[in-house]
Design a protein around this motif. Structure first.
Motif, PDB file in Angstrom:
ATOM      1  N   TYR A   3       0.837  -1.202   0.000  1.00  0.00           N
ATOM      2  CA  TYR A   3       0.000   0.000   0.000  1.00  0.00           C
ATOM      3  C   TYR A   3       0.875   1.257   0.000  1.00  0.00           C
ATOM      4  CZ  TYR A   3      -3.609   3.361   1.157  1.00  0.00           C
ATOM      5  OH  TYR A   3      -4.448   4.447   1.122  1.00  0.00           O
ATOM      6  N   TYR A   4       1.918   1.239   0.806  1.00  0.00           N
ATOM      7  CA  TYR A   4       2.813   2.391   0.904  1.00  0.00           C
ATOM      8  C   TYR A   4       3.431   2.718  -0.461  1.00  0.00           C
ATOM      9  CZ  TYR A   4       6.831   5.204   2.435  1.00  0.00           C
ATOM     10  OH  TYR A   4       7.761   6.195   2.592  1.00  0.00           O
ATOM     11  N   THR A   7       0.254   2.986  -3.400  1.00  0.00           N
ATOM     12  CA  THR A   7      -0.849   3.942  -3.218  1.00  0.00           C
ATOM     13  C   THR A   7      -0.403   5.232  -2.549  1.00  0.00           C
ATOM     14  OG1 THR A   7      -2.411   2.100  -3.069  1.00  0.00           O
ATOM     15  CG2 THR A   7      -3.167   4.233  -2.258  1.00  0.00           C
ATOM     16  N   HIS A   8       0.162   5.116  -1.341  1.00  0.00           N
ATOM     17  CA  HIS A   8       0.501   6.328  -0.588  1.00  0.00           C
ATOM     18  C   HIS A   8       1.591   7.153  -1.267  1.00  0.00           C
ATOM     19  CE1 HIS A   8       0.852   9.016   2.828  1.00  0.00           C
ATOM     20  NE2 HIS A   8       2.170   8.902   2.700  1.00  0.00           N
ATOM     21  N   SER A  12       1.485  10.947  -2.657  1.00  0.00           N
ATOM     22  CA  SER A  12       2.393  11.962  -2.115  1.00  0.00           C
ATOM     23  C   SER A  12       3.195  12.642  -3.217  1.00  0.00           C
ATOM     24  CB  SER A  12       3.374  11.325  -1.121  1.00  0.00           C
ATOM     25  OG  SER A  12       2.702  10.766  -0.040  1.00  0.00           O
ATOM     26  N   LEU A  67      -2.302  13.537   3.494  1.00  0.00           N
ATOM     27  CA  LEU A  67      -1.182  12.593   3.556  1.00  0.00           C
ATOM     28  C   LEU A  67      -1.056  11.946   4.935  1.00  0.00           C
ATOM     29  CD1 LEU A  67       1.391  14.558   1.408  1.00  0.00           C
ATOM     30  CD2 LEU A  67      -0.048  12.625   0.735  1.00  0.00           C
ATOM     31  N   ASP A  70      -3.810   9.421   5.639  1.00  0.00           N
ATOM     32  CA  ASP A  70      -3.679   8.151   4.930  1.00  0.00           C
ATOM     33  C   ASP A  70      -2.740   7.188   5.656  1.00  0.00           C
ATOM     34  OD1 ASP A  70      -4.243   6.448   2.660  1.00  0.00           O
ATOM     35  OD2 ASP A  70      -2.228   6.899   1.930  1.00  0.00           O
ATOM     36  N   ASN A  73      -3.572   3.666   6.967  1.00  0.00           N
ATOM     37  CA  ASN A  73      -3.830   2.640   5.958  1.00  0.00           C
ATOM     38  C   ASN A  73      -2.621   1.741   5.712  1.00  0.00           C
ATOM     39  OD1 ASN A  73      -6.525   3.328   5.382  1.00  0.00           O
ATOM     40  ND2 ASN A  73      -5.816   5.039   4.152  1.00  0.00           N
ATOM     41  N   TYR A  74      -1.423   2.173   6.161  1.00  0.00           N
ATOM     42  CA  TYR A  74      -0.244   1.348   5.920  1.00  0.00           C
ATOM     43  C   TYR A  74       0.638   1.122   7.143  1.00  0.00           C
ATOM     44  CZ  TYR A  74       2.288   5.782   5.311  1.00  0.00           C
ATOM     45  OH  TYR A  74       2.829   7.030   5.492  1.00  0.00           O
TER      46      TYR A  74
END
Length: 90
Positions: A3-4, A7-8, A12, A67, A70, A73-74
């Motif tokens: 996910y990092y 997605t993240h 970013s 940010l 979120d 989520n990770y």
């Protein structure tokens, strides 16, 4: 980590790279510590490069809530944030 990275970090990068002071980014995954078999001190590190601290703050501040919101989520690890001046880069 998936996910990092998938997605993240793309989110970013999309948000922060729109600022004219953005110079680049690197994302690292910790693999090991200094002793054989030891764990890395950090699971992951992200290094955003900006023309100045003011450029970074100008880019980050409008998106901070998104940010930072979120992050659950990770990870459940408290992030460690450091702002540095790059003295040598090749």
């Amino acid at each position: 980590m998936r996910y990092y990275v998938e997605t993240h970090m793309p989110l970013s990068i999309e948000l922060l790279s729109a600022h004219p002071g953005f110079k680049g980014v690197s994302v690292e995954r910790g693999l090991a510590g200094p002793e054989p078999g030891s764990e890395a001190a950090y699971i992951a590190m992200c290094h955003f490069s900006f023309a100045s601290m003011e450029s970074f703050m100008s880019a980050f501040t409008p998106h901070a809530a998104t940010l930072q919101g979120d992050m659950p989520n990770y990870t459940d690890i408290q992030p460690l944030i450091q702002i540095s001046e790059v003295l040598i880069s090749r």
